[in-house]
Design a protein around this motif. Structure first.
Motif, PDB file in Angstrom:
ATOM      1  N   PHE A   1     -15.672  21.163  20.187  1.00 52.85           N
ATOM      2  CA  PHE A   1     -14.349  21.209  19.600  1.00 52.85           C
ATOM      3  C   PHE A   1     -13.269  21.323  20.703  1.00 52.85           C
ATOM      4  O   PHE A   1     -13.125  22.609  21.212  1.00 52.85           O
ATOM      5  CB  PHE A   1     -14.231  22.210  18.437  1.00 52.85           C
ATOM      6  CG  PHE A   1     -12.629  22.192  17.958  1.00 52.85           C
ATOM      7  CD1 PHE A   1     -12.177  21.280  17.056  1.00 52.85           C
ATOM      8  CD2 PHE A   1     -11.765  23.240  18.291  1.00 52.85           C
ATOM      9  CE1 PHE A   1     -10.864  21.284  16.858  1.00 52.85           C
ATOM     10  CE2 PHE A   1     -10.517  23.292  17.758  1.00 52.85           C
ATOM     11  CZ  PHE A   1     -10.115  22.276  17.083  1.00 52.85           C
ATOM     12  N   ASP A   2     -12.723  20.373  21.425  1.00 53.91           N
ATOM     13  CA  ASP A   2     -11.889  20.354  22.743  1.00 53.91           C
ATOM     14  C   ASP A   2     -10.637  19.765  22.514  1.00 53.91           C
ATOM     15  O   ASP A   2      -9.978  19.539  23.402  1.00 53.91           O
ATOM     16  CB  ASP A   2     -12.747  19.872  23.836  1.00 53.91           C
ATOM     17  CG  ASP A   2     -13.193  18.541  23.440  1.00 53.91           C
ATOM     18  OD1 ASP A   2     -12.732  18.044  22.294  1.00 53.91           O
ATOM     19  OD2 ASP A   2     -14.217  17.900  24.310  1.00 53.91           O
ATOM     20  N   GLY A   3     -10.288  19.554  21.406  1.00 54.93           N
ATOM     21  CA  GLY A   3      -8.897  18.885  21.356  1.00 54.93           C
ATOM     22  C   GLY A   3      -7.685  20.004  21.274  1.00 54.93           C
ATOM     23  O   GLY A   3      -6.464  19.426  21.637  1.00 54.93           O
ATOM     24  N   THR A   4      -8.081  21.203  21.313  1.00 64.00           N
ATOM     25  CA  THR A   4      -6.955  22.161  21.377  1.00 64.00           C
ATOM     26  C   THR A   4      -7.608  23.689  21.440  1.00 64.00           C
ATOM     27  O   THR A   4      -8.759  23.768  21.346  1.00 64.00           O
ATOM     28  CB  THR A   4      -6.107  22.265  20.146  1.00 64.00           C
ATOM     29  OG1 THR A   4      -5.366  23.468  20.191  1.00 64.00           O
ATOM     30  CG2 THR A   4      -6.811  22.554  18.696  1.00 64.00           C
TER      31      THR A   4
ATOM     32  N   THR B   1      -1.153  13.987  13.409  1.00 68.81           N
ATOM     33  CA  THR B   1      -2.459  13.788  13.368  1.00 68.81           C
ATOM     34  C   THR B   1      -3.394  14.769  14.254  1.00 68.81           C
ATOM     35  O   THR B   1      -2.962  14.576  15.442  1.00 68.81           O
ATOM     36  CB  THR B   1      -3.167  12.421  13.111  1.00 68.81           C
ATOM     37  OG1 THR B   1      -2.324  11.655  12.106  1.00 68.81           O
ATOM     38  CG2 THR B   1      -4.608  12.417  12.907  1.00 68.81           C
ATOM     39  N   TYR B   2      -4.164  15.465  13.780  1.00 63.21           N
ATOM     40  CA  TYR B   2      -4.966  16.483  14.893  1.00 63.21           C
ATOM     41  C   TYR B   2      -5.638  15.704  15.767  1.00 63.21           C
ATOM     42  O   TYR B   2      -6.291  14.343  15.519  1.00 63.21           O
ATOM     43  CB  TYR B   2      -5.950  17.549  14.109  1.00 63.21           C
ATOM     44  CG  TYR B   2      -5.336  18.237  13.295  1.00 63.21           C
ATOM     45  CD1 TYR B   2      -4.230  19.426  13.675  1.00 63.21           C
ATOM     46  CD2 TYR B   2      -5.337  18.322  11.878  1.00 63.21           C
ATOM     47  CE1 TYR B   2      -3.668  20.245  12.820  1.00 63.21           C
ATOM     48  CE2 TYR B   2      -4.795  19.201  11.049  1.00 63.21           C
ATOM     49  CZ  TYR B   2      -3.915  20.137  11.655  1.00 63.21           C
ATOM     50  OH  TYR B   2      -3.470  21.118  10.657  1.00 63.21           O
ATOM     51  N   PRO B   3      -5.636  15.966  17.162  1.00 65.45           N
ATOM     52  CA  PRO B   3      -6.268  15.246  18.273  1.00 65.45           C
ATOM     53  C   PRO B   3      -7.609  14.889  18.075  1.00 65.45           C
ATOM     54  O   PRO B   3      -8.082  13.720  18.135  1.00 65.45           O
ATOM     55  CB  PRO B   3      -6.381  16.167  19.657  1.00 65.45           C
ATOM     56  CG  PRO B   3      -5.161  17.222  19.298  1.00 65.45           C
ATOM     57  CD  PRO B   3      -4.923  17.236  17.568  1.00 65.45           C
ATOM     58  N   ASP B   4      -8.533  15.810  17.337  1.00 65.02           N
ATOM     59  CA  ASP B   4      -9.970  15.310  17.220  1.00 65.02           C
ATOM     60  C   ASP B   4     -10.007  14.239  15.902  1.00 65.02           C
ATOM     61  O   ASP B   4     -11.119  13.611  15.702  1.00 65.02           O
ATOM     62  CB  ASP B   4     -10.910  16.394  16.848  1.00 65.02           C
ATOM     63  CG  ASP B   4     -10.453  17.507  15.894  1.00 65.02           C
ATOM     64  OD1 ASP B   4      -9.441  17.408  15.468  1.00 65.02           O
ATOM     65  OD2 ASP B   4     -11.331  18.267  15.444  1.00 65.02           O
ATOM     66  N   TYR B   5      -9.080  14.147  14.939  1.00 62.95           N
ATOM     67  CA  TYR B   5      -9.202  13.339  14.200  1.00 62.95           C
ATOM     68  C   TYR B   5      -8.780  11.914  14.589  1.00 62.95           C
ATOM     69  O   TYR B   5      -8.731  10.647  13.958  1.00 62.95           O
ATOM     70  CB  TYR B   5      -8.260  13.501  12.837  1.00 62.95           C
ATOM     71  CG  TYR B   5      -8.914  14.664  11.903  1.00 62.95           C
ATOM     72  CD1 TYR B   5      -9.108  15.958  12.354  1.00 62.95           C
ATOM     73  CD2 TYR B   5      -9.367  14.271  10.769  1.00 62.95           C
ATOM     74  CE1 TYR B   5      -9.405  16.810  11.329  1.00 62.95           C
ATOM     75  CE2 TYR B   5     -10.076  15.267  10.010  1.00 62.95           C
ATOM     76  CZ  TYR B   5     -10.265  16.457  10.243  1.00 62.95           C
ATOM     77  OH  TYR B   5     -10.698  17.595   9.836  1.00 62.95           O
ATOM     78  N   ARG B   6      -8.031  11.782  15.641  1.00 65.70           N
ATOM     79  CA  ARG B   6      -7.503  10.594  16.266  1.00 65.70           C
ATOM     80  C   ARG B   6      -8.738   9.785  17.374  1.00 65.70           C
ATOM     81  O   ARG B   6      -8.640   8.791  17.635  1.00 65.70           O
ATOM     82  CB  ARG B   6      -6.493  10.811  17.277  1.00 65.70           C
ATOM     83  CG  ARG B   6      -5.245  11.381  16.733  1.00 65.70           C
ATOM     84  CD  ARG B   6      -4.240  11.785  17.742  1.00 65.70           C
ATOM     85  NE  ARG B   6      -2.860  11.856  17.253  1.00 65.70           N
ATOM     86  CZ  ARG B   6      -2.000  11.016  17.279  1.00 65.70           C
ATOM     87  NH1 ARG B   6      -2.325   9.773  17.516  1.00 65.70           N
ATOM     88  NH2 ARG B   6      -1.056  11.252  16.488  1.00 65.70           N
ATOM     89  N   LYS B   7      -9.786  10.660  17.480  1.00 60.93           N
ATOM     90  CA  LYS B   7     -10.715  10.240  18.511  1.00 60.93           C
ATOM     91  C   LYS B   7     -11.619   8.930  17.967  1.00 60.93           C
ATOM     92  O   LYS B   7     -11.736   8.894  16.864  1.00 60.93           O
ATOM     93  CB  LYS B   7     -11.678  11.223  18.766  1.00 60.93           C
ATOM     94  CG  LYS B   7     -11.325  12.357  19.698  1.00 60.93           C
ATOM     95  CD  LYS B   7     -12.447  13.438  19.805  1.00 60.93           C
ATOM     96  CE  LYS B   7     -11.917  14.308  20.961  1.00 60.93           C
ATOM     97  NZ  LYS B   7     -13.215  15.414  21.341  1.00 60.93           N
ATOM     98  N   PRO B   8     -11.597   8.003  18.858  1.00 63.28           N
ATOM     99  CA  PRO B   8     -12.369   6.769  18.275  1.00 63.28           C
ATOM    100  C   PRO B   8     -13.653   7.219  17.456  1.00 63.28           C
ATOM    101  O   PRO B   8     -13.927   6.555  16.593  1.00 63.28           O
ATOM    102  CB  PRO B   8     -12.523   6.031  19.820  1.00 63.28           C
ATOM    103  CG  PRO B   8     -11.590   6.425  20.714  1.00 63.28           C
ATOM    104  CD  PRO B   8     -11.419   8.036  20.262  1.00 63.28           C
ATOM    105  N   GLU B   9     -14.529   7.916  18.004  1.00 69.55           N
ATOM    106  CA  GLU B   9     -15.668   8.311  17.239  1.00 69.55           C
ATOM    107  C   GLU B   9     -15.538   8.861  15.904  1.00 69.55           C
ATOM    108  O   GLU B   9     -16.293   8.894  14.972  1.00 69.55           O
ATOM    109  CB  GLU B   9     -16.578   9.044  18.124  1.00 69.55           C
ATOM    110  CG  GLU B   9     -16.013  10.773  18.420  1.00 69.55           C
ATOM    111  CD  GLU B   9     -15.284  10.706  19.800  1.00 69.55           C
ATOM    112  OE1 GLU B   9     -14.832   9.663  20.327  1.00 69.55           O
ATOM    113  OE2 GLU B   9     -15.292  11.676  20.330  1.00 69.55           O
ATOM    114  N   THR B  10     -14.414   9.757  15.678  1.00 66.09           N
ATOM    115  CA  THR B  10     -14.079  10.021  14.536  1.00 66.09           C
ATOM    116  C   THR B  10     -13.513   9.050  13.676  1.00 66.09           C
ATOM    117  O   THR B  10     -13.779   8.853  12.315  1.00 66.09           O
ATOM    118  CB  THR B  10     -12.951  11.398  14.464  1.00 66.09           C
ATOM    119  OG1 THR B  10     -13.407  12.464  15.532  1.00 66.09           O
ATOM    120  CG2 THR B  10     -12.675  11.767  13.192  1.00 66.09           C
TER     121      THR B  10
END
Length: 178
Positions: free
Chosen positions: A47-50, A148-157
């Motif tokens: 968990f590295d988005g924030t 939108t939270y950074p980890d919900y924006r990731k391509p893999e998500t």
């Protein structure tokens, strides 16, 4: 005048952030007792988005996403959030959480997260819970919004949610034939 009708049920999802020493297996068992069988669970990923949770939960945090097999009525997401907040307390240690559970639901048109933090784009659901429109499904793909939270924006998500949406749509067609 529009005619009022009940919307289709939705897929319950959860984004779960946890400390490496957290009792995540016990927590997942508790969630399964309440919400039933999981349709999907991701492998833990950093968990590295924030750094938002590090003061309370420490460093080296991990994230998993889950989706549940049983579909739920949309209006129950408030009660889901209230329950998951209680589960977080059970797994707290020395006054701080070791697990953060973000429940939400996936409909064909959007992904909503339940949160205890109000803001201009979060309608109030009651019981201290707000709805956060996190992703919209437009022209065959998920679209993030400014908040939108950074980890919900990731391509893999986004790819994961695309697969989960396809499975959900298929389940809707099978269970709710008209």
């Amino acid at each position: 005048m529009s005619s009022l009708k009940q919307p289709k049920p939705v897929r319950l999802i959860m984004g779960i952030i946890f400390a490496p020493a957290a009792k995540i297996a016990e927590c997942m068992d508790e969630l399964a007792r309440k919400f039933g069988e999981e349709a999907y669970r991701s492998a833990p990923r950093p968990f590295d988005g924030t750094h938002y949770y590090e003061e309370e939960m420490g460093t080296g945090l991990l994230r998993i996403f889950t989706a549940y097999e049983r579909l739920i009525p949309r209006e129950t997401i408030r009660d889901v959030k209230i329950f998951t907040n209680e589960v977080e307390k059970v797994f707290s240690y020395d006054g701080g959480r070791t697990i953060n559970i973000d429940p939400g639901y996936m409909a064909e048109e959007h992904l909503i997260l339940a949160t205890g933090k109000g803001f201009s784009h979060r309608p109030y659901l009651g019981g201290g819970v707000y709805a956060d429109l996190t992703l919209m499904y437009v022209k065959d793909e998920w679209k993030p919004l400014d908040w939108t939270y950074p980890d919900y924006r990731k391509p893999e998500t986004m790819e994961l949610f695309r697969k989960l949406r396809n499975e959900y749509s298929k389940q809707l067609k099978e269970e709710y034939k008209r």
